[in-house]
Design a protein around this motif. Structure first.
Motif, PDB file in Angstrom:
ATOM      1  N   ARG A 309       0.818  -1.232   0.000  1.00  0.00           N
ATOM      2  CA  ARG A 309       0.000   0.000   0.000  1.00  0.00           C
ATOM      3  C   ARG A 309       0.843   1.270   0.000  1.00  0.00           C
ATOM      4  O   ARG A 309       0.674   2.123  -0.873  1.00  0.00           O
ATOM      5  N   PRO A 310       1.809   1.415   0.956  1.00  0.00           N
ATOM      6  CA  PRO A 310       2.643   2.630   0.903  1.00  0.00           C
ATOM      7  C   PRO A 310       3.476   2.724  -0.373  1.00  0.00           C
ATOM      8  O   PRO A 310       3.695   3.836  -0.893  1.00  0.00           O
ATOM      9  N   VAL A 311       3.908   1.546  -0.886  1.00  0.00           N
ATOM     10  CA  VAL A 311       4.712   1.585  -2.122  1.00  0.00           C
ATOM     11  C   VAL A 311       3.870   2.168  -3.256  1.00  0.00           C
ATOM     12  O   VAL A 311       4.312   3.051  -4.002  1.00  0.00           O
ATOM     13  N   PHE A 312       2.621   1.705  -3.347  1.00  0.00           N
ATOM     14  CA  PHE A 312       1.748   2.212  -4.404  1.00  0.00           C
ATOM     15  C   PHE A 312       1.458   3.701  -4.207  1.00  0.00           C
ATOM     16  O   PHE A 312       1.420   4.474  -5.161  1.00  0.00           O
ATOM     17  N   GLY A 313       1.240   4.069  -2.934  1.00  0.00           N
ATOM     18  CA  GLY A 313       0.944   5.472  -2.640  1.00  0.00           C
ATOM     19  C   GLY A 313       2.078   6.373  -3.100  1.00  0.00           C
ATOM     20  O   GLY A 313       1.862   7.419  -3.729  1.00  0.00           O
ATOM     21  N   SER A 336      -6.671  -2.778  -0.728  1.00  0.00           N
ATOM     22  CA  SER A 336      -7.471  -2.219   0.368  1.00  0.00           C
ATOM     23  C   SER A 336      -7.040  -2.794   1.716  1.00  0.00           C
ATOM     24  O   SER A 336      -7.246  -2.179   2.758  1.00  0.00           O
ATOM     25  N   THR A 337      -6.449  -3.959   1.698  1.00  0.00           N
ATOM     26  CA  THR A 337      -5.983  -4.550   2.965  1.00  0.00           C
ATOM     27  C   THR A 337      -4.462  -4.681   2.881  1.00  0.00           C
ATOM     28  O   THR A 337      -3.900  -4.602   1.786  1.00  0.00           O
ATOM     29  N   PRO A 338      -3.809  -4.871   4.036  1.00  0.00           N
ATOM     30  CA  PRO A 338      -2.343  -5.010   3.979  1.00  0.00           C
ATOM     31  C   PRO A 338      -1.972  -6.112   2.980  1.00  0.00           C
ATOM     32  O   PRO A 338      -2.533  -7.208   3.010  1.00  0.00           O
ATOM     33  N   ALA A 339      -1.072  -5.774   2.075  1.00  0.00           N
ATOM     34  CA  ALA A 339      -0.659  -6.729   1.042  1.00  0.00           C
ATOM     35  C   ALA A 339       0.830  -6.938   1.199  1.00  0.00           C
ATOM     36  O   ALA A 339       1.619  -6.064   0.842  1.00  0.00           O
ATOM     37  N   LEU A 347      14.095  -1.729  -5.212  1.00  0.00           N
ATOM     38  CA  LEU A 347      14.170  -2.263  -6.580  1.00  0.00           C
ATOM     39  C   LEU A 347      12.768  -2.463  -7.179  1.00  0.00           C
ATOM     40  O   LEU A 347      12.532  -2.150  -8.351  1.00  0.00           O
ATOM     41  N   LEU A 348      11.844  -2.964  -6.357  1.00  0.00           N
ATOM     42  CA  LEU A 348      10.474  -3.142  -6.852  1.00  0.00           C
ATOM     43  C   LEU A 348       9.896  -1.791  -7.276  1.00  0.00           C
ATOM     44  O   LEU A 348       9.271  -1.664  -8.331  1.00  0.00           O
ATOM     45  N   GLY A 349      10.147  -0.759  -6.463  1.00  0.00           N
ATOM     46  CA  GLY A 349       9.672   0.590  -6.781  1.00  0.00           C
ATOM     47  C   GLY A 349      10.254   1.055  -8.111  1.00  0.00           C
ATOM     48  O   GLY A 349       9.545   1.616  -8.952  1.00  0.00           O
ATOM     49  N   GLN A 350      11.553   0.758  -8.315  1.00  0.00           N
ATOM     50  CA  GLN A 350      12.208   1.198  -9.568  1.00  0.00           C
ATOM     51  C   GLN A 350      11.563   0.528 -10.778  1.00  0.00           C
ATOM     52  O   GLN A 350      11.308   1.177 -11.795  1.00  0.00           O
ATOM     53  N   VAL A 351      11.292  -0.770 -10.636  1.00  0.00           N
ATOM     54  CA  VAL A 351      10.706  -1.514 -11.770  1.00  0.00           C
ATOM     55  C   VAL A 351       9.340  -0.927 -12.113  1.00  0.00           C
ATOM     56  O   VAL A 351       9.053  -0.587 -13.270  1.00  0.00           O
TER      57      VAL A 351
END
Ligand code: ADP
Length: 453
Positions: A309-313, A336-339, A347-351
């Motif tokens: 969730r925070p990564v997407f935000g 919507s729930t903790p994932a 690295l995931l954020g960069q991709v």
């Protein structure tokens, strides 16, 4: 073997002296002919009769011979000959059924009929022979009565003729066999030659394959070495380039700073051009450096339990600045729930940023969307857009370094983003795939293991 004697025999004769054997043979053949047996079968049963007659004459001093027609259990008629010895057969000593003679007829054996022991043989009458009605049987009898018994010499002549015919047949069969054998030998020679040729070709091919493999090994070693030195070169050069380019950008900023001496408009434009070119260059250098680092395995994974969730935000926040077209909507479907997922968050954020950035770059109207879903032990991230799409034959190529789809270059870029993204995903233990068609947008699928690389 037991059986009912037929009411009235077709023919009856006595075997008492040597000459009778010829007569029995001849009459046997005639009976066989009259009831409709084919020529070969006539000779067979006649031969069997004369053989058995010879045995009985020697063993018991003679026999009474009768011929009958029986209706067999198989619905067919059989010609039966019974040879009743004049003195009892030595019990159990005579077993004609075990000799070669038995092959001449359908049945052959010793039978007891009403307390009398007889040697009995039978041969099946062909289906197309006349049906032996009582009238026909009477006809058979009178016909047989008309045929006068020939002399032993006549029978010998007939027998000789049969022997010659049989010999001829044997000879022609032997010739046929010889021809077949020759053909077989010929075929064998051909097969052998073919086999030798194939073996040789196979060996030749094997040698070729071995050589090819050796060459391939050598080539891949060379390629590996070349790729390593390329990565090393890129890492070094990028590093060396970064410092001066950063300096140019900094100096450009200083020149346009309000605290500096004012520039003419033209000078200002030129300095701005220098700055933006330097920024592009720095971007390229950074991407090269990233890729070189990833390729040379110098990226250390920093795994942790990441909540998506925070990564997407964060992605939504940073990419909103790049979503400058009002016709294009950036949609980030935050779970919507903790994932949770164990991975390297940076690295995931960069991709994902890289893929979303591409979507925004190439999409002129519609939307760019990020969503994620967990299935079993994998997380799948989908970055889809309503952009121009990519032809299937280019799906591999766009992951090659510096490759850009012709005509798409006007939006800028280096052609290094996707190869880098795929490298990172591989490092994270996942896969990066694309489904796309021209005119139907593109969807990049990142699949990662829940438990980390
Ligand atoms: P760059 O974006 O810097 O050119 P990439 O390696 O990220 O390099 O992409 C390579 C090429 O793939 C791009 O130049 C573009 O032609 C094509 N491409 C990548 N993403 C998309 C997309 N979402 N839609 C259409 N084409 C794309």
């Amino acid at each position: 073997m037991t059986g009912e004697p037929a009411a009235q025999p077709l023919l009856q004769m006595a075997l008492r002296v040597e000459q009778d054997i010829f007569v029995i043979r001849q009459r046997g053949r005639e009976v066989a002919a009259v009831v409709g047996l084919e020529h070969q079968d006539q000779v067979r049963i006649a031969t069997a009769l004369s053989e058995v007659a010879r045995d009985l004459l020697g063993m018991t001093g003679g026999a009474d011979v009768t011929f009958h027609i029986d209706a067999g259990a198989d619905g067919r008629h059989h010609l039966r000959a019974d040879l009743a010895p004049v003195t009892p057969l030595p019990a159990g000593h005579y077993q004609p059924q075990s000799g070669a003679v038995s092959r001449l007829v359908d049945t052959l054996g010793v039978a007891t009929v009403e307390g009398v022991t007889v040697v009995r043989m039978s041969r099946r009458v062909p289906a197309n022979a006349p049906i032996p009605t009582p009238e026909r049987l009477a006809e058979f009898r009178s016909e047989l009565g008309r045929i006068a018994p020939a002399s032993a010499l006549d029978e010998l002549t007939v027998q000789n003729g049969q022997l010659i015919a049989a010999l001829d047949e044997v000879r022609s069969q032997r010739d046929e066999l010889a021809v077949l054998n020759e053909e077989l030998a010929e075929t064998n020679r051909g097969v052998l030659a073919l086999y030798n040729q194939l073996t040789e070709e196979l060996e030749e091919t094997n040698r070729g394959v071995v050589a090819l493999y050796a060459e391939l090994d050598e080539k891949s070693a060379q390629l590996r070495a070349a790729s390593e030195s390329k990565s090393r070169f890129l890492a070094n050069v990028s590093h060396e380039l970064r410092a001066p380019v950063t300096a140019i950008i900094g100096l450009g900023r200083l020149l346009t700073d309000s605290a500096s001496d004012p520039l003419t408009d033209e000078q200002g434009d030129q300095v701005e051009l220098i700055r933006s070119s330097a920024a592009d260059l720095l971007n390229l250098v950074n991407e090269l450096l990233d890729l070189a680092k990833a390729e040379s395995g110098r990226i250390e994974l920093d795994l942790s339990d990441v909540d998506l969730r925070p990564v997407f935000g964060q992605l939504r926040g940073t990419l909103r600045a790049l979503a400058t077209r009002p016709e294009v909507e950036l949609v980030v479907e935050e779970p919507s729930t903790p994932a949770l997922l164990r991975t390297d968050e940076v690295l995931l954020g960069q991709v994902l940023r890289n893929l979303l950035h591409n979507g925004l770059k190439f999409t002129e109207r519609g939307e760019v969307r990020l969503r994620a879903h967990q299935q079993g032990d994998r997380w799948t991230f989908e970055v889809s857009d309503t952009g121009p799409g990519i032809a299937p034959e280019l799906h591999d190529r766009i992951f090659e370094e510096f490759y850009q789809v012709p005509g798409a270059t006007r939006v800028g870029g280096t052609g290094l983003g996707l190869p880098y993204a795929r490298r990172l995903v591989t490092l994270l233990g996942g896969t990066l795939e694309l489904t796309s068609e021209p005119g139907r947008g593109s969807t990049f699928h990142v699949s990662l293991p829940v438990g980390g690389a």
